[in-house]
Scaffold this motif. Structure first.
Motif, PDB file in Angstrom:
ATOM      1  N   ASP A 273     -21.920 -22.905 -14.534  1.00  0.00           N
ATOM      2  CA  ASP A 273     -21.125 -21.568 -14.330  1.00  0.00           C
ATOM      3  C   ASP A 273     -19.825 -21.004 -14.877  1.00  0.00           C
ATOM      4  O   ASP A 273     -19.445 -22.138 -15.595  1.00  0.00           O
ATOM      5  CB  ASP A 273     -20.562 -22.543 -13.367  1.00  0.00           C
ATOM      6  CG  ASP A 273     -21.421 -22.768 -12.038  1.00  0.00           C
ATOM      7  OD1 ASP A 273     -22.750 -22.308 -12.053  1.00  0.00           O
ATOM      8  OD2 ASP A 273     -21.403 -24.178 -11.552  1.00  0.00           O
ATOM      9  N   VAL A 274     -19.855 -20.213 -14.887  1.00  0.00           N
ATOM     10  CA  VAL A 274     -18.122 -18.957 -15.384  1.00  0.00           C
ATOM     11  C   VAL A 274     -17.467 -19.300 -14.582  1.00  0.00           C
ATOM     12  O   VAL A 274     -18.073 -18.196 -13.347  1.00  0.00           O
ATOM     13  CB  VAL A 274     -19.192 -17.836 -16.032  1.00  0.00           C
ATOM     14  CG1 VAL A 274     -17.591 -17.140 -16.766  1.00  0.00           C
ATOM     15  CG2 VAL A 274     -20.252 -18.431 -17.543  1.00  0.00           C
ATOM     16  N   LEU A 275     -16.167 -19.025 -14.561  1.00  0.00           N
ATOM     17  CA  LEU A 275     -14.974 -18.568 -14.201  1.00  0.00           C
ATOM     18  C   LEU A 275     -14.032 -17.189 -15.356  1.00  0.00           C
ATOM     19  O   LEU A 275     -14.082 -18.154 -16.204  1.00  0.00           O
ATOM     20  CB  LEU A 275     -14.417 -19.621 -13.813  1.00  0.00           C
ATOM     21  CG  LEU A 275     -12.844 -18.993 -12.889  1.00  0.00           C
ATOM     22  CD1 LEU A 275     -13.190 -18.472 -11.870  1.00  0.00           C
ATOM     23  CD2 LEU A 275     -11.819 -20.603 -12.941  1.00  0.00           C
ATOM     24  N   ALA A 276     -13.659 -15.997 -14.757  1.00  0.00           N
ATOM     25  CA  ALA A 276     -13.163 -15.528 -15.473  1.00  0.00           C
ATOM     26  C   ALA A 276     -12.679 -14.649 -14.721  1.00  0.00           C
ATOM     27  O   ALA A 276     -12.517 -14.465 -14.048  1.00  0.00           O
ATOM     28  CB  ALA A 276     -14.635 -14.506 -16.075  1.00  0.00           C
ATOM     29  N   VAL A 277     -11.419 -14.338 -15.644  1.00  0.00           N
ATOM     30  CA  VAL A 277     -10.104 -13.943 -14.592  1.00  0.00           C
ATOM     31  C   VAL A 277     -10.294 -12.244 -15.164  1.00  0.00           C
ATOM     32  O   VAL A 277      -9.867 -11.888 -16.769  1.00  0.00           O
ATOM     33  CB  VAL A 277      -8.778 -14.223 -14.489  1.00  0.00           C
ATOM     34  CG1 VAL A 277      -8.543 -15.028 -16.133  1.00  0.00           C
ATOM     35  CG2 VAL A 277      -7.501 -13.954 -13.791  1.00  0.00           C
ATOM     36  N   GLY A 278      -9.699 -11.223 -14.892  1.00  0.00           N
ATOM     37  CA  GLY A 278      -9.656  -9.966 -14.948  1.00  0.00           C
ATOM     38  C   GLY A 278      -8.143  -8.813 -14.436  1.00  0.00           C
ATOM     39  O   GLY A 278      -7.805  -9.099 -13.408  1.00  0.00           O
ATOM     40  N   THR A 279      -7.339  -8.036 -15.245  1.00  0.00           N
ATOM     41  CA  THR A 279      -6.878  -7.145 -14.760  1.00  0.00           C
ATOM     42  C   THR A 279      -7.722  -5.588 -14.740  1.00  0.00           C
ATOM     43  O   THR A 279      -8.922  -5.614 -15.655  1.00  0.00           O
ATOM     44  CB  THR A 279      -5.923  -7.059 -15.071  1.00  0.00           C
ATOM     45  OG1 THR A 279      -5.606  -6.806 -16.882  1.00  0.00           O
ATOM     46  CG2 THR A 279      -4.649  -7.701 -14.706  1.00  0.00           C
ATOM     47  N   ALA A 280      -6.965  -4.927 -13.989  1.00  0.00           N
ATOM     48  CA  ALA A 280      -7.875  -3.326 -14.095  1.00  0.00           C
ATOM     49  C   ALA A 280      -7.402  -1.845 -13.521  1.00  0.00           C
ATOM     50  O   ALA A 280      -6.839  -2.436 -12.346  1.00  0.00           O
ATOM     51  CB  ALA A 280      -9.468  -3.467 -13.685  1.00  0.00           C
ATOM     52  N   MET A 281      -7.564  -1.208 -13.866  1.00  0.00           N
ATOM     53  CA  MET A 281      -7.144  -0.145 -13.102  1.00  0.00           C
ATOM     54  C   MET A 281      -8.323   0.568 -12.395  1.00  0.00           C
ATOM     55  O   MET A 281      -8.811   1.524 -12.742  1.00  0.00           O
ATOM     56  CB  MET A 281      -6.598   0.880 -13.956  1.00  0.00           C
ATOM     57  CG  MET A 281      -5.321   2.251 -13.374  1.00  0.00           C
ATOM     58  SD  MET A 281      -4.608   2.136 -12.392  1.00  0.00           S
ATOM     59  CE  MET A 281      -3.300   1.870 -13.726  1.00  0.00           C
ATOM     60  N   GLY A 282      -7.833   0.844 -10.861  1.00  0.00           N
ATOM     61  CA  GLY A 282      -9.054   0.900  -9.952  1.00  0.00           C
ATOM     62  C   GLY A 282      -9.059   3.428  -9.679  1.00  0.00           C
ATOM     63  O   GLY A 282      -8.167   3.590 -10.099  1.00  0.00           O
ATOM     64  N   PRO A 283      -9.915   3.094  -8.797  1.00  0.00           N
ATOM     65  CA  PRO A 283     -10.647   2.725  -8.160  1.00  0.00           C
ATOM     66  C   PRO A 283     -11.716   1.897  -8.851  1.00  0.00           C
ATOM     67  O   PRO A 283     -12.162   2.824  -9.499  1.00  0.00           O
ATOM     68  CB  PRO A 283     -11.009   3.682  -7.274  1.00  0.00           C
ATOM     69  CG  PRO A 283     -11.174   4.317  -8.114  1.00  0.00           C
ATOM     70  CD  PRO A 283      -9.492   4.571  -8.975  1.00  0.00           C
ATOM     71  N   SER A 284     -12.370   0.966  -8.595  1.00  0.00           N
ATOM     72  CA  SER A 284     -13.465   0.749  -9.440  1.00  0.00           C
ATOM     73  C   SER A 284     -14.553   0.124  -8.400  1.00  0.00           C
ATOM     74  O   SER A 284     -14.898   1.155  -6.604  1.00  0.00           O
ATOM     75  CB  SER A 284     -12.783  -1.287  -8.560  1.00  0.00           C
ATOM     76  OG  SER A 284     -14.109  -1.846  -9.734  1.00  0.00           O
ATOM     77  N   GLY A 285     -15.556  -0.060  -8.645  1.00  0.00           N
ATOM     78  CA  GLY A 285     -16.662   0.001  -8.176  1.00  0.00           C
ATOM     79  C   GLY A 285     -18.431  -0.651  -9.158  1.00  0.00           C
ATOM     80  O   GLY A 285     -17.777  -0.816 -10.043  1.00  0.00           O
ATOM     81  N   MET A 286     -19.287  -0.461  -9.103  1.00  0.00           N
ATOM     82  CA  MET A 286     -19.964  -0.846 -10.082  1.00  0.00           C
ATOM     83  C   MET A 286     -21.529   0.276  -9.756  1.00  0.00           C
ATOM     84  O   MET A 286     -21.913   0.576  -8.467  1.00  0.00           O
ATOM     85  CB  MET A 286     -21.029  -2.234  -9.580  1.00  0.00           C
ATOM     86  CG  MET A 286     -21.766  -3.034 -10.548  1.00  0.00           C
ATOM     87  SD  MET A 286     -22.786  -4.567 -10.441  1.00  0.00           S
ATOM     88  CE  MET A 286     -23.702  -3.851  -9.905  1.00  0.00           C
ATOM     89  N   VAL A 287     -22.056   0.787 -11.172  1.00  0.00           N
ATOM     90  CA  VAL A 287     -23.057   1.203 -11.126  1.00  0.00           C
ATOM     91  C   VAL A 287     -23.659   0.835 -11.748  1.00  0.00           C
ATOM     92  O   VAL A 287     -24.224   0.928 -13.423  1.00  0.00           O
ATOM     93  CB  VAL A 287     -22.314   2.562 -11.606  1.00  0.00           C
ATOM     94  CG1 VAL A 287     -23.486   4.137 -11.974  1.00  0.00           C
ATOM     95  CG2 VAL A 287     -21.513   3.485 -10.926  1.00  0.00           C
ATOM     96  N   PRO A 288     -24.872   0.219 -11.142  1.00  0.00           N
ATOM     97  CA  PRO A 288     -25.983   0.179 -12.507  1.00  0.00           C
ATOM     98  C   PRO A 288     -26.701   1.085 -12.929  1.00  0.00           C
ATOM     99  O   PRO A 288     -26.272   2.564 -13.062  1.00  0.00           O
ATOM    100  CB  PRO A 288     -27.090  -0.451 -11.568  1.00  0.00           C
ATOM    101  CG  PRO A 288     -26.685  -0.639  -9.504  1.00  0.00           C
ATOM    102  CD  PRO A 288     -25.464   0.056 -10.292  1.00  0.00           C
ATOM    103  N   VAL A 289     -27.436   1.133 -14.715  1.00  0.00           N
ATOM    104  CA  VAL A 289     -27.561   1.601 -15.528  1.00  0.00           C
ATOM    105  C   VAL A 289     -28.607   2.636 -14.698  1.00  0.00           C
ATOM    106  O   VAL A 289     -29.638   1.772 -14.135  1.00  0.00           O
ATOM    107  CB  VAL A 289     -28.482   0.951 -16.800  1.00  0.00           C
ATOM    108  CG1 VAL A 289     -28.623   2.388 -17.691  1.00  0.00           C
ATOM    109  CG2 VAL A 289     -26.826   0.564 -17.757  1.00  0.00           C
ATOM    110  N   GLY A 290     -28.599   3.773 -14.793  1.00  0.00           N
ATOM    111  CA  GLY A 290     -29.926   4.619 -14.273  1.00  0.00           C
ATOM    112  C   GLY A 290     -30.229   5.046 -12.839  1.00  0.00           C
ATOM    113  O   GLY A 290     -30.715   5.748 -12.733  1.00  0.00           O
ATOM    114  N   THR A 291     -28.759   4.561 -11.866  1.00  0.00           N
ATOM    115  CA  THR A 291     -28.412   5.544 -10.982  1.00  0.00           C
ATOM    116  C   THR A 291     -26.903   6.229 -10.440  1.00  0.00           C
ATOM    117  O   THR A 291     -27.146   6.982  -9.298  1.00  0.00           O
ATOM    118  CB  THR A 291     -28.195   4.085 -10.041  1.00  0.00           C
ATOM    119  OG1 THR A 291     -26.870   3.657 -10.302  1.00  0.00           O
ATOM    120  CG2 THR A 291     -29.043   2.785 -10.235  1.00  0.00           C
ATOM    121  N   GLU A 292     -26.532   6.734 -12.003  1.00  0.00           N
ATOM    122  CA  GLU A 292     -25.875   8.042 -12.601  1.00  0.00           C
ATOM    123  C   GLU A 292     -26.308   9.053 -11.378  1.00  0.00           C
ATOM    124  O   GLU A 292     -27.459   9.441 -11.298  1.00  0.00           O
ATOM    125  CB  GLU A 292     -25.279   8.109 -13.243  1.00  0.00           C
ATOM    126  CG  GLU A 292     -24.633   6.442 -13.764  1.00  0.00           C
ATOM    127  CD  GLU A 292     -24.730   7.032 -15.403  1.00  0.00           C
ATOM    128  OE1 GLU A 292     -24.717   8.234 -15.754  1.00  0.00           O
ATOM    129  OE2 GLU A 292     -23.990   5.987 -15.862  1.00  0.00           O
TER     130      GLU A 292
END
Length: 150
Positions: A131-150
């Motif tokens: 198991d992995v636990l990660a913490v992050g900060t980001a500048m939205g807006p966010s989302g996820m784009v799978p490769v090949g679906t743009e």
């Protein structure tokens, strides 16, 4: 003074975002205790995410944590966030940037390892050994784009 974010019983992201957005302001600190972190499922992989402060749907900074269960392979994808910065808290994550999942090109990120993700940078990962636990900060807006679906 600060506002403490209470546990959210519902797994709905919208409820979490409404609560967090209601207490986050430039004038007031926020404290989220470990037992009050509101986790929600990310897809059907067993991954979970918790938004700690801010609103990923907005063009503004936000903070989050991600749990990745042992064996989870993150296929190549990108995020539209302006930027993302992440740190491994526990576990070991195999990680690489690119359009195709290639185990040979992955590097090992152990606790304390840090990385950045420029906007639109394709990447992939694997919690091969535990198991992995990660913490992050980001500048939205966010989302996820799978490769090949743009």
């Amino acid at each position: 003074m600060f506002k403490r974010v209470s546990r959210i019983r519902s797994g709905a992201l919208s409820a979490a975002l409404v609560l967090v957005a209601s207490v986050v302001s430039a004038d007031e600190p926020v404290i989220v205790l470990h037992e009050d972190v509101a986790w929600r499922a990310v897809g059907n992989s067993g991954m979970e995410m918790a938004v700690l402060a801010g609103d990923p749907a907005q063009a503004a900074p936000y903070s989050f944590m991600v749990k990745v269960p042992k064996g989870t392979r993150l296929p190549p994808h990108a995020h539209p966030d302006a930027w993302r910065h992440s740190t491994i808290i526990s576990g070991t994550l195999l990680w690489a940037f690119g359009d195709t999942f290639d185990e040979a090109s992955m590097i090992t990120l152990t606790p304390g390892s840090f990385w950045t993700e420029p906007s639109g940078a394709n990447h992939y990962g694997w919690a091969r050994d535990g198991d992995v636990l990660a913490v992050g900060t980001a500048m939205g807006p966010s989302g996820m784009v799978p490769v090949g679906t743009e």
